[in-house]
Motif scaffolding. Structure first.
Motif, PDB file in Angstrom:
ATOM      1  N   ILE A 135      27.929 -16.673 -34.499  1.00  0.00           N
ATOM      2  CA  ILE A 135      26.869 -15.888 -34.169  1.00  0.00           C
ATOM      3  C   ILE A 135      26.177 -15.926 -32.076  1.00  0.00           C
ATOM      4  CG2 ILE A 135      23.904 -15.688 -34.518  1.00  0.00           C
ATOM      5  CD1 ILE A 135      25.088 -17.046 -37.066  1.00  0.00           C
ATOM      6  N   VAL A 136      26.708 -17.190 -31.991  1.00  0.00           N
ATOM      7  CA  VAL A 136      26.202 -16.715 -30.165  1.00  0.00           C
ATOM      8  C   VAL A 136      27.112 -15.748 -29.259  1.00  0.00           C
ATOM      9  CG1 VAL A 136      25.956 -18.680 -28.364  1.00  0.00           C
ATOM     10  CG2 VAL A 136      25.259 -19.654 -30.524  1.00  0.00           C
ATOM     11  N   ASP A 137      28.091 -15.934 -29.808  1.00  0.00           N
ATOM     12  CA  ASP A 137      29.223 -14.941 -28.699  1.00  0.00           C
ATOM     13  C   ASP A 137      28.650 -13.299 -28.861  1.00  0.00           C
ATOM     14  OD1 ASP A 137      31.033 -17.064 -28.011  1.00  0.00           O
ATOM     15  OD2 ASP A 137      32.112 -16.675 -29.268  1.00  0.00           O
ATOM     16  N   ALA A 138      27.985 -13.398 -30.471  1.00  0.00           N
ATOM     17  CA  ALA A 138      26.903 -11.751 -30.858  1.00  0.00           C
ATOM     18  C   ALA A 138      26.379 -11.579 -29.784  1.00  0.00           C
ATOM     19  CB  ALA A 138      27.510 -12.043 -32.060  1.00  0.00           C
ATOM     20  N   VAL A 139      25.290 -13.243 -29.913  1.00  0.00           N
ATOM     21  CA  VAL A 139      24.077 -12.454 -29.315  1.00  0.00           C
ATOM     22  C   VAL A 139      24.558 -12.120 -27.252  1.00  0.00           C
ATOM     23  CG1 VAL A 139      22.028 -13.433 -27.690  1.00  0.00           C
ATOM     24  CG2 VAL A 139      22.573 -13.510 -30.607  1.00  0.00           C
ATOM     25  N   LYS A 140      25.592 -12.800 -26.823  1.00  0.00           N
ATOM     26  CA  LYS A 140      26.038 -12.896 -25.506  1.00  0.00           C
ATOM     27  C   LYS A 140      26.973 -11.311 -25.189  1.00  0.00           C
ATOM     28  CE  LYS A 140      27.673 -17.723 -24.175  1.00  0.00           C
ATOM     29  NZ  LYS A 140      28.516 -18.773 -23.870  1.00  0.00           N
ATOM     30  N   GLU A 141      26.930 -10.724 -26.414  1.00  0.00           N
ATOM     31  CA  GLU A 141      27.720  -9.064 -26.669  1.00  0.00           C
ATOM     32  C   GLU A 141      26.614  -8.766 -25.996  1.00  0.00           C
ATOM     33  OE1 GLU A 141      31.704  -6.808 -28.218  1.00  0.00           O
ATOM     34  OE2 GLU A 141      31.190  -9.032 -28.712  1.00  0.00           O
ATOM     35  N   GLN A 142      26.619  -8.545 -27.610  1.00  0.00           N
ATOM     36  CA  GLN A 142      25.654  -7.498 -28.045  1.00  0.00           C
ATOM     37  C   GLN A 142      24.104  -7.519 -27.420  1.00  0.00           C
ATOM     38  OE1 GLN A 142      26.772  -5.096 -29.377  1.00  0.00           O
ATOM     39  NE2 GLN A 142      28.846  -5.852 -30.163  1.00  0.00           N
ATOM     40  N   ARG A 143      23.284  -8.697 -26.866  1.00  0.00           N
ATOM     41  CA  ARG A 143      22.345  -8.379 -26.302  1.00  0.00           C
ATOM     42  C   ARG A 143      20.833  -7.711 -27.278  1.00  0.00           C
ATOM     43  NH1 ARG A 143      22.175 -12.640 -22.185  1.00  0.00           N
ATOM     44  NH2 ARG A 143      24.618 -12.135 -21.559  1.00  0.00           N
ATOM     45  N   PRO A 144      21.140  -8.046 -28.009  1.00  0.00           N
ATOM     46  CA  PRO A 144      19.803  -8.027 -29.636  1.00  0.00           C
ATOM     47  C   PRO A 144      18.014  -7.928 -28.774  1.00  0.00           C
ATOM     48  CG  PRO A 144      20.767  -9.680 -30.552  1.00  0.00           C
ATOM     49  CD  PRO A 144      21.407  -9.415 -29.307  1.00  0.00           C
ATOM     50  N   VAL A 145      17.574  -7.381 -29.137  1.00  0.00           N
ATOM     51  CA  VAL A 145      16.415  -8.010 -29.199  1.00  0.00           C
ATOM     52  C   VAL A 145      16.463  -8.873 -30.068  1.00  0.00           C
ATOM     53  CG1 VAL A 145      15.197  -5.677 -27.459  1.00  0.00           C
ATOM     54  CG2 VAL A 145      15.585  -6.134 -30.047  1.00  0.00           C
ATOM     55  N   ILE A 146      16.248  -8.428 -30.854  1.00  0.00           N
ATOM     56  CA  ILE A 146      16.777  -9.675 -32.238  1.00  0.00           C
ATOM     57  C   ILE A 146      17.453  -9.667 -32.840  1.00  0.00           C
ATOM     58  CG2 ILE A 146      15.455  -9.763 -34.979  1.00  0.00           C
ATOM     59  CD1 ILE A 146      13.817  -6.843 -34.394  1.00  0.00           C
ATOM     60  N   LEU A 147      16.900 -11.054 -34.018  1.00  0.00           N
ATOM     61  CA  LEU A 147      18.375 -12.347 -34.286  1.00  0.00           C
ATOM     62  C   LEU A 147      18.177 -12.408 -35.377  1.00  0.00           C
ATOM     63  CD1 LEU A 147      21.483 -13.514 -34.826  1.00  0.00           C
ATOM     64  CD2 LEU A 147      20.078 -15.602 -33.823  1.00  0.00           C
ATOM     65  N   GLY A 148      18.286 -11.537 -36.734  1.00  0.00           N
ATOM     66  CA  GLY A 148      18.114 -12.166 -38.517  1.00  0.00           C
ATOM     67  C   GLY A 148      19.134 -12.928 -39.319  1.00  0.00           C
ATOM     68  N   LEU A 149      19.152 -14.324 -39.601  1.00  0.00           N
ATOM     69  CA  LEU A 149      19.025 -15.187 -40.195  1.00  0.00           C
ATOM     70  C   LEU A 149      19.152 -15.114 -41.641  1.00  0.00           C
ATOM     71  CD1 LEU A 149      19.569 -18.053 -36.970  1.00  0.00           C
ATOM     72  CD2 LEU A 149      21.787 -16.155 -37.764  1.00  0.00           C
ATOM     73  N   SER A 150      20.102 -15.881 -42.720  1.00  0.00           N
ATOM     74  CA  SER A 150      19.914 -15.275 -43.577  1.00  0.00           C
ATOM     75  C   SER A 150      20.385 -16.971 -44.606  1.00  0.00           C
ATOM     76  CB  SER A 150      21.111 -13.971 -44.812  1.00  0.00           C
ATOM     77  OG  SER A 150      20.527 -14.010 -45.787  1.00  0.00           O
ATOM     78  N   ALA A 151      19.483 -17.321 -45.390  1.00  0.00           N
ATOM     79  CA  ALA A 151      20.405 -18.102 -46.092  1.00  0.00           C
ATOM     80  C   ALA A 151      20.169 -18.403 -47.418  1.00  0.00           C
ATOM     81  CB  ALA A 151      19.944 -19.565 -45.281  1.00  0.00           C
ATOM     82  N   LEU A 152      20.535 -18.008 -48.971  1.00  0.00           N
ATOM     83  CA  LEU A 152      20.095 -17.948 -49.631  1.00  0.00           C
ATOM     84  C   LEU A 152      19.701 -19.638 -50.116  1.00  0.00           C
ATOM     85  CD1 LEU A 152      19.555 -16.569 -53.002  1.00  0.00           C
ATOM     86  CD2 LEU A 152      21.882 -16.851 -53.109  1.00  0.00           C
ATOM     87  N   LEU A 153      20.402 -19.851 -50.358  1.00  0.00           N
ATOM     88  CA  LEU A 153      20.645 -21.585 -50.429  1.00  0.00           C
ATOM     89  C   LEU A 153      19.944 -22.175 -49.648  1.00  0.00           C
ATOM     90  CD1 LEU A 153      24.574 -22.000 -52.048  1.00  0.00           C
ATOM     91  CD2 LEU A 153      22.150 -20.492 -53.348  1.00  0.00           C
ATOM     92  N   THR A 154      19.736 -23.257 -50.036  1.00  0.00           N
ATOM     93  CA  THR A 154      19.015 -24.776 -48.988  1.00  0.00           C
ATOM     94  C   THR A 154      19.733 -25.730 -48.982  1.00  0.00           C
ATOM     95  OG1 THR A 154      19.230 -26.120 -51.590  1.00  0.00           O
ATOM     96  CG2 THR A 154      16.759 -24.803 -50.901  1.00  0.00           C
ATOM     97  N   VAL A 155      20.829 -25.508 -49.299  1.00  0.00           N
ATOM     98  CA  VAL A 155      21.886 -26.194 -48.850  1.00  0.00           C
ATOM     99  C   VAL A 155      22.551 -26.183 -47.558  1.00  0.00           C
ATOM    100  CG1 VAL A 155      22.482 -27.967 -51.017  1.00  0.00           C
ATOM    101  CG2 VAL A 155      23.317 -25.794 -49.870  1.00  0.00           C
ATOM    102  N   THR A 156      22.897 -23.968 -47.243  1.00  0.00           N
ATOM    103  CA  THR A 156      23.131 -23.852 -45.742  1.00  0.00           C
ATOM    104  C   THR A 156      21.663 -23.094 -45.336  1.00  0.00           C
ATOM    105  OG1 THR A 156      22.886 -21.719 -47.028  1.00  0.00           O
ATOM    106  CG2 THR A 156      25.036 -23.021 -47.174  1.00  0.00           C
ATOM    107  N   MET A 157      20.140 -23.889 -45.390  1.00  0.00           N
ATOM    108  CA  MET A 157      19.219 -23.074 -44.876  1.00  0.00           C
ATOM    109  C   MET A 157      19.076 -24.371 -43.177  1.00  0.00           C
ATOM    110  SD  MET A 157      16.010 -23.510 -47.215  1.00  0.00           S
ATOM    111  CE  MET A 157      14.804 -23.661 -45.939  1.00  0.00           C
ATOM    112  N   PRO A 158      20.065 -25.768 -43.176  1.00  0.00           N
ATOM    113  CA  PRO A 158      20.018 -25.567 -42.249  1.00  0.00           C
ATOM    114  C   PRO A 158      21.277 -25.592 -40.857  1.00  0.00           C
ATOM    115  CG  PRO A 158      20.033 -27.749 -44.122  1.00  0.00           C
ATOM    116  CD  PRO A 158      20.396 -25.983 -44.388  1.00  0.00           C
ATOM    117  N   LYS A 159      22.028 -24.815 -41.099  1.00  0.00           N
ATOM    118  CA  LYS A 159      23.432 -24.032 -40.092  1.00  0.00           C
ATOM    119  C   LYS A 159      21.883 -23.349 -39.878  1.00  0.00           C
ATOM    120  CE  LYS A 159      26.595 -25.827 -41.610  1.00  0.00           C
ATOM    121  NZ  LYS A 159      27.288 -26.593 -40.450  1.00  0.00           N
ATOM    122  N   MET A 160      20.789 -22.729 -40.005  1.00  0.00           N
ATOM    123  CA  MET A 160      20.179 -21.987 -39.063  1.00  0.00           C
ATOM    124  C   MET A 160      19.195 -22.208 -37.655  1.00  0.00           C
ATOM    125  SD  MET A 160      17.930 -20.084 -42.425  1.00  0.00           S
ATOM    126  CE  MET A 160      18.370 -19.050 -42.982  1.00  0.00           C
ATOM    127  N   GLY A 161      18.849 -24.195 -38.673  1.00  0.00           N
ATOM    128  CA  GLY A 161      18.952 -24.676 -37.092  1.00  0.00           C
ATOM    129  C   GLY A 161      19.377 -24.652 -35.934  1.00  0.00           C
TER     130      GLY A 161
END
Length: 219
Positions: A135-161
């Motif tokens: 994701i970080v590499d994509a931000v470097k390459e694409q230079r978006p104005v917004i990044l959206g992160l999705s997680a359905l499960l509570t066990v994967t939510m910490p990955k957003m952090g």
């Protein structure tokens, strides 16, 4: 009830009942009747998914029901999607989106991407189960104005952090807005991990992104 309402309610009911055949019929009839596809997604399908998400949160529904609901919604989107004529992509409106590592659920992510594309955004969808480094590499390459992160499960939510921390370490965090989405995300969790906004409703999240990307509004 207007004629439009009848078609929108049929779509919503088909999803709430998790009925593939009803969804296919409702979507085909709505498009044949000239119903605005954006309304079909935001006021019917997305609205129904919010209700289903609330039932998941309350313990009335479990993961299997969410998966079935997502598949039924995809059935509708296969029919409605081609009718969503996106605007010409506008300069400076680039959006990168991903389901974080460990999360393989894509329905909410796909809805947001479709709606933003229809609103003039260039959407770069990294898919599901995406590690922070990619994701970080994509931000470097694409230079978006917004990044959206999705997680359905509570066990994967910490990955957003972890993604946001990796953006900070790469010196990229201040260059963009970060919105997080999923049935379990909250404003408190967003503040805790350093995200700019959280949304459990695709339509509301899209409006926030449009606001951020509008000149002089929210950047």
């Amino acid at each position: 009830m207007t004629g439009e309402d009848i078609y929108l309610n049929a779509l919503k009911e088909a999803l709430l009942e998790m009925d593939y055949d009803k969804m296919k019929k409702a979507a085909e009839e709505a498009m044949a009747a000239g119903i605005d596809p954006l309304k079909a997604v935001t006021e019917a399908l997305s609205a129904a998914m919010v209700i289903i998400g609330e039932k998941f949160q309350s313990g009335e529904y479990y993961l299997p029901e969410l998966i079935v609901a997502g598949d039924v919604m995809k059935e509708g989107m296969k029919i409605i999607g081609p009718y969503m004529r996106g605007k010409n992509k506008e300069p400076g409106k680039k959006f990168v989106i991903a389901a974080v590592e460990g999360d393989n659920h894509d329905i909410g992510k796909n809805i947001v991407g479709t709606l933003l594309s229809a609103r003039g955004f260039e959407v770069v969808d990294l898919g599901v189960d995406v590690p922070a480094r990619r994701i970080v590499d994509a931000v470097k390459e694409q230079r978006p104005v917004i990044l959206g992160l999705s997680a359905l499960l509570t066990v994967t939510m910490p990955k957003m952090g972890e993604v946001i921390q990796a953006l900070k370490e790469a010196g990229l965090r201040n260059s963009l807005k970060v919105i997080i989405g999923g049935t379990s995300v909250t404003p408190e969790f967003a503040r805790k991990i350093g995200a700019d906004h959280s949304s459990t409703d695709a339509a509301e999240g899209v409006e926030k992104c449009v606001q951020w990307a509008s000149p002089g509004k929210g950047r």
